[in-house]
Design an enzyme around this catalytic site. Sequence first.
Site, PDB file in Angstrom:
ATOM      1  N   LYS A  95     120.533   1.067 -49.097  1.00  0.00           N
ATOM      2  CA  LYS A  95     120.328   2.155 -50.066  1.00  0.00           C
ATOM      3  C   LYS A  95     120.454   1.611 -51.492  1.00  0.00           C
ATOM      4  CE  LYS A  95     119.958   6.409 -51.709  1.00  0.00           C
ATOM      5  NZ  LYS A  95     120.885   7.536 -51.582  1.00  0.00           N
ATOM      6  N   LYS A 137     124.721   6.983 -60.946  1.00  0.00           N
ATOM      7  CA  LYS A 137     125.765   6.722 -59.946  1.00  0.00           C
ATOM      8  C   LYS A 137     125.306   5.604 -58.999  1.00  0.00           C
ATOM      9  CE  LYS A 137     127.239   8.371 -55.554  1.00  0.00           C
ATOM     10  NZ  LYS A 137     126.835   9.255 -54.459  1.00  0.00           N
TER      11      LYS A 137
END
Lengths: 289, 289, 289, 289
Positions: free
Chosen positions: D170, D238
């Site tokens: 990811k 983030k």
Amino acid sequence: MNIGFIGLGIMGSPMAANLVRAGHTVVGYDTSAERTDALAVAGGKSAGSVAEAVAQAEVVITMLPDSPQVEEVAFGDDGLLQQGRQGLIHIDMSTVRPETSRRVAQAAAVKGIRALDAPVSGGERGAVDGTLSIMVGGAAADFAAVRPVLAVVGTTIVHVGPAGAGQTVKAANQLVVGGIYGLVAEAIVLLEASGVDPGGGLDVLAGGLAGSRILDLKRHSMVRREFAPGFRIDLHHKDMGIAIAAAREAGVSLPLTGLVAQLVAAARAQGHGSLDHSALLKVIERINQ
Amino acid sequence: MNIGFIGLGIMGSPMAANLVRAGHTVVGYDTSAERTDALAVAGGKSAGSVAEAVAQAEVVITMLPDSPQVEEVAFGDDGLLQQGRQGLIHIDMSTVRPETSRRVAQAAAVKGIRALDAPVSGGERGAVDGTLSIMVGGAAADFAAVRPVLAVVGTTIVHVGPAGAGQTVKAANQLVVGGIYGLVAEAIVLLEASGVDPGGGLDVLAGGLAGSRILDLKRHSMVRREFAPGFRIDLHHKDMGIAIAAAREAGVSLPLTGLVAQLVAAARAQGHGSLDHSALLKVIERINQ
Amino acid sequence: MNIGFIGLGIMGSPMAANLVRAGHTVVGYDTSAERTDALAVAGGKSAGSVAEAVAQAEVVITMLPDSPQVEEVAFGDDGLLQQGRQGLIHIDMSTVRPETSRRVAQAAAVKGIRALDAPVSGGERGAVDGTLSIMVGGAAADFAAVRPVLAVVGTTIVHVGPAGAGQTVKAANQLVVGGIYGLVAEAIVLLEASGVDPGGGLDVLAGGLAGSRILDLKRHSMVRREFAPGFRIDLHHKDMGIAIAAAREAGVSLPLTGLVAQLVAAARAQGHGSLDHSALLKVIERINQ
Amino acid sequence: MNIGFIGLGIMGSPMAANLVRAGHTVVGYDTSAERTDALAVAGGKSAGSVAEAVAQAEVVITMLPDSPQVEEVAFGDDGLLQQGRQGLIHIDMSTVRPETSRRVAQAAAVKGIRALDAPVSGGERGAVDGTLSIMVGGAAADFAAVRPVLAVVGTTIVHVGPAGAGQTVKAANQLVVGGIYGLVAEAIVLLEASGVDPGGGLDVLAGGLAGSRILDLKRHSMVRREFAPGFRIDLHHKDMGIAIAAAREAGVSLPLTGLVAQLVAAARAQGHGSLDHSALLKVIERINQ
């Protein structure tokens, strides 16, 4: 000594005047007749062309904006290499690409002309006061021959290597200067955003391993956002272009320099070209607003 | 004064010894019993736990590797905030994230403990000689109260702002230091690849606007590729992580710092973690070989 | 149609041959007589000079290594602008700086010659197969006039704007391509260093928002470290130089492009100039070893 | 199957509803009672605590904002590892640092609980439609056991390696996505500043080696400056923090990623946190204005 002086702008004009004052015969030329006339008022002689300025010269100094102007003066039909006398020493004090200096030197050698590249740092103040730093590339003997002339316009005068070496050192200087401005700018932005007084914080940095001439001279004005030049962003942008080109010519990769060059370009794109190069702070600020 | 000292490593050990020599009662603790014993030999007292070290202390100094150790000592069940006396002043001289210092300070306040963050620069040499630079964050009154204690271990002692400010200034310092090493490294690589003697070139830079403490102290060793620490890459890598985290906490973007952090990480990835941080030159060299 | 074709290298040679095959009269010239002769063997005509190649031409195509060669062919005494007929359309399919294309177009207009810049992508394979992508800058009418000629050598043929626009789009293309290679390289290095099979990881990326032509075509060969060209690092290095120059000419700051250019330069400095541009992976690997 | 579902936000809520619809018994919990109640309305069961949600579960799915929340749910006194049954499979679908996933998996193993990290891409749309892409790290047998559950919420479901591998993939995905946005933004700024229609230019790029999913999906909206999310800058910021942390944990240097992270941070600092991540264009624009 008979000196031809080509390029009588903000830097060249006071340099030529200092040479006159030191007793040299200075024949000046600039594409602006007004500037050429100003030299005559200061005791020099005004020439109507490059050819005229170099005809009798033992030394020709050029102080020009960039490579194309240097190439035109050197390689033009009425230029220095065609019109100058054998044995002439050409000192190019412009800041240009090392490659340009090397090509001029090679072509000059064919004509029996000796070429030095001798870019300076120290700005208008240094030009007026005769306190420039001068980085000289070329043959050691030629350097020795003109050292007294250079000593009129500068105080730190260093022979750093063969043709082009002066320009390379200047490029190295400018990439470090630009980079330190960027780092100090990032430090200021971090301190302020963290609620820390930047003045006090930078005082600590200035006193330790992070210390630098730039922190010494510019930290107070940067914190106060005072950006009167000094050395303009436009000029530093030109110099970063030279540093990038010099790296390419030398076949090396300089990652920080690549980024610093874009940050300086941003300062110019944002319209700060006429501010002092410490205005790089405005780029780091703006990216955060 | 009764001083608890937790963390007796390369830095903490000589600092604690200097405090003993200055006449303070120093109760030391380290997770290594050997190090704790060494303090006793030097005239201090050895504690068997954090709780024991802080029980009688008016001042507790911590000098620990990173945030997790500081948090454990501060927040642990037998830790400083549980076991320390009301009115105690905790001086954390570790280099950690500003956010860690702020959280310790907030939790301490609830317990009636006063906290200062006081990271240092100057390295092992400075710790041994008592000549560290100390950047202090926290309340001005608390700073004033412990200044005499700090004066035993350091010479430049500056109160730079509220809790966390010491760490922020340290982070700013380290990003500038790391960046200047990178820039000097790129200058050296450019000079050498261009056939220019780097020593002579850097002499010119050191004398002008590109001048810096790093050029003054390290240019000769860098050109000779001597990288005995000094301050290790591993530690600078940790500090760049703190700088990046501090920027994130402050909500700011620092592009050069982002790149410098990766270059320092490269030095470590290449196995140079134990070399001096000037070994950033090896990264710029390697990218070109 | 009478077509002059100047520059018969790896790209130009098959392009000229395709034009011959399509029924055009192609008069070719290259500084290498061998290459010029090869065109004659393929059914074209060989010229002994630029002047001879352009003398009868309605269209002149140039496919040259870089700006200096284009400028020499265009501006030389025996060059295109001196020797070409009024009404001639010059299609420069070389990849050069947008500024070069604009200067050629301006000078051509003075001579009654119409100029288009039409750099290509698709590589040697596309040149042989006649499936190049062609980005064309210049007047719409001129584009329309030569579209059938371009359709012989390419399949995607787009008029993107005025003089120089073709080069700008090519520069934009190359900065994106170089950057994606760098990003994919960083993804591979992260995956491998984390103990994740890079093939499986990149499969996921290729199927989602991170997907790209480069992942589709090159992820397997990159993971296997197969770097046979394809498009050589040397050429991509040249193109990144053009992208940086184009940004400078346009007065914009492109921070990622600045860094990507240095990473591609590193690939070359490391001796990978003849490998495929996907070998940017070797730079990201090496910085970590 | 008895499924505990913790974290019923924008993503978790529709995912849980899809599991209910597929016939599973879903006991949900969120710190917001309102959200927990909403699941009950949708046919699930509402739990008053983590402990209650996991008590009977064979599978527990967590979908939480960041590492601290995952750690609290996993390690808290009333948390999953304390309250869950032996043999339970914990699927953490949050996007967190690989290190967090590895620590959860290690601690879980001690308790006889099997842990998978399974971050997703595809956004709110994918969560509602059950078409998420899911990257799974952990033991192959555990993956096989829960594949049917994952198949309810996603369509592309790939086992990429051991614990933490899902998060690493990811992170790799997000660094590539962020970087491509930055590159496309620089291409647009270059095209526009050069007077080239960006739409036409990007059409060419999209059709060649520079082509990407992002160019396919977003080039028109970027050129029109339409930045409605989609995936918010805040979330990508983030995720870039996770990518930087993942590189640090893996001991690698990723220079482009370091710069991309700062550019995304700039988008947030400029107040664009709630815009789509394609708003990285605004950063490149602003640096030029």
